[in-house]
Design an enzyme around this catalytic site. Structure first.
Site, PDB file in Angstrom:
ATOM      1  N   SER A 113       0.708  -0.743  -0.088  1.00  8.92           N
ATOM      2  CA  SER A 113      -0.182  -0.248  -0.305  1.00  8.92           C
ATOM      3  C   SER A 113       1.271   1.406  -0.367  1.00  8.92           C
ATOM      4  O   SER A 113       1.309   1.472  -0.722  1.00  8.92           O
ATOM      5  CB  SER A 113      -1.240   0.129   1.554  1.00  8.92           C
ATOM      6  OG  SER A 113      -2.128   1.032   0.996  1.00  8.92           O
ATOM      7  N   HIS A 114       0.777   2.298   1.362  1.00  7.13           N
ATOM      8  CA  HIS A 114       1.878   3.484   0.834  1.00  7.13           C
ATOM      9  C   HIS A 114       3.043   3.147   1.361  1.00  7.13           C
ATOM     10  O   HIS A 114       3.389   4.128   1.428  1.00  7.13           O
ATOM     11  CB  HIS A 114       0.780   4.034   1.584  1.00  7.13           C
ATOM     12  CG  HIS A 114       0.794   4.076   3.442  1.00  7.13           C
ATOM     13  ND1 HIS A 114      -0.461   2.382   3.542  1.00  7.13           N
ATOM     14  CD2 HIS A 114       1.769   4.118   4.891  1.00  7.13           C
ATOM     15  CE1 HIS A 114      -0.242   2.712   4.411  1.00  7.13           C
ATOM     16  NE2 HIS A 114       0.627   3.776   5.405  1.00  7.13           N
ATOM     17  N   ASP A 277      -3.092   6.289  -3.260  1.00  5.82           N
ATOM     18  CA  ASP A 277      -2.093   5.650  -2.073  1.00  5.82           C
ATOM     19  C   ASP A 277      -1.128   4.997  -3.012  1.00  5.82           C
ATOM     20  O   ASP A 277      -1.814   4.471  -4.355  1.00  5.82           O
ATOM     21  CB  ASP A 277      -2.586   4.934  -1.501  1.00  5.82           C
ATOM     22  CG  ASP A 277      -2.914   4.063  -1.025  1.00  5.82           C
ATOM     23  OD1 ASP A 277      -3.342   3.207  -2.290  1.00  5.82           O
ATOM     24  OD2 ASP A 277      -3.215   2.855  -0.644  1.00  5.82           O
ATOM     25  N   ASP A 279      -1.666   1.629  -3.503  1.00  5.27           N
ATOM     26  CA  ASP A 279      -1.847   0.612  -4.531  1.00  5.27           C
ATOM     27  C   ASP A 279      -3.458   1.121  -4.794  1.00  5.27           C
ATOM     28  O   ASP A 279      -4.535   0.189  -5.267  1.00  5.27           O
ATOM     29  CB  ASP A 279      -2.607  -1.008  -3.604  1.00  5.27           C
ATOM     30  CG  ASP A 279      -3.328  -0.606  -2.410  1.00  5.27           C
ATOM     31  OD1 ASP A 279      -3.173   0.748  -2.121  1.00  5.27           O
ATOM     32  OD2 ASP A 279      -3.510  -1.344  -2.074  1.00  5.27           O
ATOM     33  N   ASP A 281      -6.397   2.550  -3.142  1.00  3.73           N
ATOM     34  CA  ASP A 281      -7.253   1.847  -2.847  1.00  3.73           C
ATOM     35  C   ASP A 281      -7.916   3.024  -1.454  1.00  3.73           C
ATOM     36  O   ASP A 281      -8.595   3.550  -1.788  1.00  3.73           O
ATOM     37  CB  ASP A 281      -7.743   1.047  -1.993  1.00  3.73           C
ATOM     38  CG  ASP A 281      -6.029   1.016  -1.296  1.00  3.73           C
ATOM     39  OD1 ASP A 281      -5.424   1.517  -0.898  1.00  3.73           O
ATOM     40  OD2 ASP A 281      -6.490  -0.414  -0.507  1.00  3.73           O
ATOM     41  N   ARG A 282      -6.687   4.222  -1.551  1.00  2.00           N
ATOM     42  CA  ARG A 282      -7.186   5.148  -0.837  1.00  2.00           C
ATOM     43  C   ARG A 282      -7.674   6.684  -2.034  1.00  2.00           C
ATOM     44  O   ARG A 282      -7.288   7.012  -3.121  1.00  2.00           O
ATOM     45  CB  ARG A 282      -6.096   5.743   0.249  1.00  2.00           C
ATOM     46  CG  ARG A 282      -5.623   4.761   0.868  1.00  2.00           C
ATOM     47  CD  ARG A 282      -4.933   5.199   2.640  1.00  2.00           C
ATOM     48  NE  ARG A 282      -4.615   3.861   2.665  1.00  2.00           N
ATOM     49  CZ  ARG A 282      -3.875   4.261   4.052  1.00  2.00           C
ATOM     50  NH1 ARG A 282      -4.054   5.558   4.536  1.00  2.00           N
ATOM     51  NH2 ARG A 282      -2.914   3.062   4.289  1.00  2.00           N
ATOM     52  N   THR A 344     -11.406  -0.749  12.799  1.00  2.00           N
ATOM     53  CA  THR A 344     -10.326  -0.258  11.200  1.00  2.00           C
ATOM     54  C   THR A 344     -10.140  -1.203  10.321  1.00  2.00           C
ATOM     55  O   THR A 344      -9.514  -2.655  10.547  1.00  2.00           O
ATOM     56  CB  THR A 344      -8.490  -0.026  12.275  1.00  2.00           C
ATOM     57  OG1 THR A 344      -9.639   1.806  12.611  1.00  2.00           O
ATOM     58  CG2 THR A 344      -8.641   0.466  11.103  1.00  2.00           C
ATOM     59  N   GLU A 363     -12.764   5.331   5.599  1.00  2.00           N
ATOM     60  CA  GLU A 363     -12.658   5.070   7.095  1.00  2.00           C
ATOM     61  C   GLU A 363     -11.557   6.213   7.253  1.00  2.00           C
ATOM     62  O   GLU A 363     -11.584   7.477   5.693  1.00  2.00           O
ATOM     63  CB  GLU A 363     -11.454   3.867   6.662  1.00  2.00           C
ATOM     64  CG  GLU A 363     -11.688   2.656   6.312  1.00  2.00           C
ATOM     65  CD  GLU A 363     -10.415   1.839   7.035  1.00  2.00           C
ATOM     66  OE1 GLU A 363     -10.521   1.589   8.249  1.00  2.00           O
ATOM     67  OE2 GLU A 363     -10.006   0.934   5.956  1.00  2.00           O
ATOM     68  N   GLU A 364     -11.490   7.204   8.244  1.00  2.00           N
ATOM     69  CA  GLU A 364     -10.342   8.263   8.182  1.00  2.00           C
ATOM     70  C   GLU A 364      -9.375   8.340   7.636  1.00  2.00           C
ATOM     71  O   GLU A 364      -8.780   9.537   7.261  1.00  2.00           O
ATOM     72  CB  GLU A 364     -10.775   8.337   9.571  1.00  2.00           C
ATOM     73  CG  GLU A 364      -9.653   7.709  10.637  1.00  2.00           C
ATOM     74  CD  GLU A 364      -8.652   7.110  10.623  1.00  2.00           C
ATOM     75  OE1 GLU A 364      -7.700   8.358  10.527  1.00  2.00           O
ATOM     76  OE2 GLU A 364      -8.390   6.078  10.358  1.00  2.00           O
ATOM     77  N   LYS A 376     -11.869  -0.539  -0.650  1.00  2.00           N
ATOM     78  CA  LYS A 376     -12.031   0.767  -0.968  1.00  2.00           C
ATOM     79  C   LYS A 376     -11.191   1.208  -2.431  1.00  2.00           C
ATOM     80  O   LYS A 376     -10.288   0.809  -3.010  1.00  2.00           O
ATOM     81  CB  LYS A 376     -10.975   1.735   0.109  1.00  2.00           C
ATOM     82  CG  LYS A 376      -9.620   1.194   0.164  1.00  2.00           C
ATOM     83  CD  LYS A 376      -9.210   1.753   1.929  1.00  2.00           C
ATOM     84  CE  LYS A 376      -7.696   1.292   2.555  1.00  2.00           C
ATOM     85  NZ  LYS A 376      -7.361   0.328   2.773  1.00  2.00           N
ATOM     86  N   ARG A 496      -1.154   5.599  17.009  1.00  2.00           N
ATOM     87  CA  ARG A 496      -2.431   7.148  16.106  1.00  2.00           C
ATOM     88  C   ARG A 496      -3.199   7.614  17.075  1.00  2.00           C
ATOM     89  O   ARG A 496      -3.614   6.633  18.052  1.00  2.00           O
ATOM     90  CB  ARG A 496      -3.104   6.257  15.254  1.00  2.00           C
ATOM     91  CG  ARG A 496      -2.266   5.570  14.148  1.00  2.00           C
ATOM     92  CD  ARG A 496      -3.089   4.974  13.085  1.00  2.00           C
ATOM     93  NE  ARG A 496      -2.404   4.562  11.421  1.00  2.00           N
ATOM     94  CZ  ARG A 496      -1.264   4.760  10.749  1.00  2.00           C
ATOM     95  NH1 ARG A 496      -0.648   6.230  10.855  1.00  2.00           N
ATOM     96  NH2 ARG A 496      -0.768   3.814  10.330  1.00  2.00           N
TER      97      ARG A 496
HETATM   98  C1  VG1 Z   1      -4.243   1.795   7.762  1.00  2.00           C
HETATM   99  C2  VG1 Z   1      -5.157   2.572   8.128  1.00  2.00           C
HETATM  100  C3  VG1 Z   1      -6.319   1.736   7.811  1.00  2.00           C
HETATM  101  C4  VG1 Z   1      -6.739   0.602   6.458  1.00  2.00           C
HETATM  102  C5  VG1 Z   1      -5.053  -0.031   6.971  1.00  2.00           C
HETATM  103  C6  VG1 Z   1      -5.054  -0.735   5.481  1.00  2.00           C
HETATM  104  O1  VG1 Z   1      -3.870   0.729   9.483  1.00  2.00           O
HETATM  105  O2  VG1 Z   1      -4.838   2.932   8.784  1.00  2.00           O
HETATM  106  O3  VG1 Z   1      -7.833   2.197   8.259  1.00  2.00           O
HETATM  107  O4  VG1 Z   1      -7.177  -0.041   6.387  1.00  2.00           O
HETATM  108  O5  VG1 Z   1      -3.695   1.164   6.732  1.00  2.00           O
HETATM  109  O6  VG1 Z   1      -5.090   0.808   4.199  1.00  2.00           O
HETATM  110  P1  VG1 Z   1      -2.951   1.446  10.438  1.00  2.00           P
HETATM  111  O7  VG1 Z   1      -2.988  -0.417  11.165  1.00  2.00           O
HETATM  112  O8  VG1 Z   1      -1.505   1.472   9.894  1.00  2.00           O
HETATM  113  O9  VG1 Z   1      -3.828   1.998  11.972  1.00  2.00           O
HETATM  114  V1  VG1 Z   1      -3.969   0.161   2.765  1.00  2.00           V
HETATM  115  O10 VG1 Z   1      -4.451   1.569   2.251  1.00  2.00           O
HETATM  116  O11 VG1 Z   1      -2.637   0.214   3.828  1.00  2.00           O
HETATM  117  O12 VG1 Z   1      -4.902  -1.052   2.260  1.00  2.00           O
HETATM  118 CO    CO Z   2      -3.421   0.998   0.431  1.00  2.00          CO
END
Ligand code: VG1
Ligand code: CO
Length: 543
Positions: A113-114, A277, A279, A281-282, A344, A363-364, A376, A496
């Site tokens: 992801s990010h 981001d 992948d 999804d955000r 979450t 999600e926030e 997402k 967080r």
């Molecule tokens: C984070 C975000 C959460 C999201 C998750 C995966 O998780 O807070 O809302 O669902 O990333 O998103 P965490 O446990 O680091 O707070 V992604 O875009 O990384 O698949």
């Molecule tokens: Co992502």
């Protein structure tokens, strides 16, 4: 070509409760590491014989080699077919769309992801179930258990499959169908949104920038925004996926998407901007001089979704993760539909979407999506915003102001303390968890604690439960602070802290949430003793 059965030692793979396996790229490249996880997935889902899988990733370093390993292992395990995006690419929402549209027996998505990519960055992999959504805990636990006892994996001794053009190839007895990574997803977007209205909006001179951050969304955004909707070329920035994401950090927040934020506050600001981001999804949504917080974005999208053809019949319900502000709940109440609060992680929305209880979820952390897929979807959120802007013909700022005057405003900020000492962060959480009983009644500056708990959830559809999902502190002044540890990092820990406060009937745009929320922020850091325990005076990221 022969099937090799390679003996291997168990690895402690994906920890229970996390939605995928994320590690340093170098760890994934150790002999047998990726293979152990993939074989654990195949074993945990009852074997692959005769099954069809979807596979693709966000294009980060090692994506190309990992895809070939997965293909050879799927063939050795007896799969009938694997659908794979050209060049091994598929955004997370597109993978979900392919799994659902083509009815495959789930899929493997390669992404962290990010998290930054590259040889010294992170890599990740997750298994999605046949509904297209992230595997629920029952499945990830089975994968984890299998990874602890595994002693061999199966792989075909074969050359790489050419993934550079679409078409059907064979690998042993298995077929590999190389698909266009964009088509299926783009078709769904077209079916949901008023493309004519958005085309007219761009034709009227409306300007926008979409920052793909050199991650996977570039090709998706170009195909839809520039090729289909007529936005001028150059609308999509950093649109070429790169193995190291251009040495960037594809997390769409004010820190990592700083150049976009600066653009939107400068003299040449376009009407609208968005980012996605790694992948895809955000999403991050910006107007001139305004960053829309994800919690507000969810509420605005829900309140206006009927303007898009795909949602013209109204919504069944709205679901949000617990740390997300209550702005969406206010919309649900007004619409007379269900509001759901889940832990979450997108996997908790799956049952609600499948059961038709919720239509839109958010999600926030800048994830928003709907029942069109089971992930997402960054581009989906951007297109719904565009559809709304095209129909209302107001600016982002005007839309937000009108929303706040109607519903009141939930001031909101999340503070992240990144790379802190893991043991210290865990002790901080453990102590907070021990204290809910003696917190109520305590004064914190101008605030008074009304209640405190550790969030637990019971799924209304399948009855499964999840405990310890974050400590919530409610204040008498209609404010809240939430604490949880990130589950997606690969080094140290990230704390967080989510802070919010409701102001009824306030459309005050000028107010800075950091100032409005100062008493809540002070109370939160005091209650958790953040400075003393973590040695940090200020967070690394504020969103
Ligand atoms: C984070 C975000 C959460 C999201 C998750 C995966 O998780 O807070 O809302 O669902 O990333 O998103 P965490 O446990 O680091 O707070 V992604 O875009 O990384 O698949
Ligand atoms: Co992502």
């Amino acid at each position: 070509m022969r099937v090799k059965s390679v003996s291997t030692n168990p690895i402690a793979g994906q920890e229970p409760g996390t939605s995928g396996l994320r590690r340093k790229t170098a760890v994934f490249m150790e002999p047998g590491y990726l293979e152990n996880f993939v074989q654990s997935v195949f074993d945990a889902v009852g074997g692959l014989a005769g099954k069809t899988l979807t596979a693709g990733g966000d294009g980060r370093y090692f994506n190309d080699r990992a895809i070939q390993i997965i293909l050879r292992m799927a063939a050795a395990n007896g799969a009938a077919r694997v659908l794979v995006g050209r060049d091994g690419l598929l955004s997370t929402p597109a993978a979900s769309a392919v799994i659902r549209t083509r009815g495959t027996d789930g899929g493997l998505i390669l992404s962290a992801s990010h998290n930054p990519a590259g040889e010294h960055g992170d890599f990740g992999i997750k298994y999605n179930i046949p509904s297209g959504g992230p595997a629920p805990e029952s499945v990830t636990d089975a994968i984890y258990r299998r990874s602890l006892e595994i002693d061999r994996y199966q792989i075909l001794d074969a050359a790489d499959v050419d993934l550079s053009t679409t078409g059907i190839r064979t690998l042993g007895a298995m077929s590999v169908e190389v698909i266009d990574p964009v088509d299926i997803h783009a078709g769904i977007m077209q079916s949901l949104f008023d493309f004519d209205a958005i085309r007219a909006l761009f034709a009227s001179g409306f300007t926008m920038r979409f920052d793909a951050m050199h991650a996977v969304t570039g090709p998706y955004a170009k195909a839809v925004l520039e090729d289909e909707l007529g936005a001028p070329s150059g609308t999509v920035l950093n649109g070429e996926p790169m193995a190291d994401f251009g040495a960037g950090y594809p997390d769409p927040n004010p820190v990592h998407a700083r150049t976009l934020v600066e653009l939107m506050t400068g003299p040449d600001a376009p009407d609208f901007a968005a980012a996605s981001d790694g992948d895809g999804d955000r999403n991050m949504i910006l107007g001139r001089d305004i960053i829309v917080t994800p919690s507000d974005s969810l509420a605005v999208l829900a309140a206006n979704a009927h303007l898009a053809p795909g949602y013209s019949g109204g919504l069944r319900g709205i679901a949000r993760s617990m740390p997300t502000s209550r702005a969406a709940d206010r919309v649900a109440a007004k619409l007379g539909i269900g509001a759901f609060e889940t832990p979450t992680g997108w996997k908790f929305f799956g049952t609600l979407l499948d059961a038709g209880l919720a239509t839109i979820c958010g999600e926030e952390s800048a994830g928003t999506g709907s029942n069109h897929v089971r992930e997402k979807d960054g581009l989906w959120a951007v297109l719904l915003w565009l559809n709304i802007l095209a129909r209302r013909r107001e600016s982002v700022r005007e839309i937000l102001n009108a929303h706040w005057s109607e519903f009141g405003r939930d001031y909101y900020t999340r503070h992240d303390y990144e790379g802190v000492d893991k043991a210290a962060a865990e002790a901080l959480m453990a102590d907070l968890r021990r204290r809910p009983a003696d917190l109520p009644g305590r004064r914190c500056g101008a605030l008074r604690i009304a209640a405190a708990d550790d969030f637990s959830y019971r799924d209304p559809v399948d009855g499964s439960s999840a405990n310890g999902q974050g400590v919530r502190i409610f204040f008498e002044e209609d404010a809240r602070a939430v604490f949880r540890l990130s589950g997606t990092g690969t080094a140290g820990a990230t704390l967080r802290v989510y802070q919010e406060r409701f102001e009824p009937g306030s459309g005050e745009l000028g107010l800075d949430p950091q100032q409005t929320l100062a008493p809540v922020i002070a109370a939160a850091s005091d209650i958790a003793e953040i400075h003393a325990r973590l040695g940090r005076l200020a967070p690394d990221v504020r969103t």
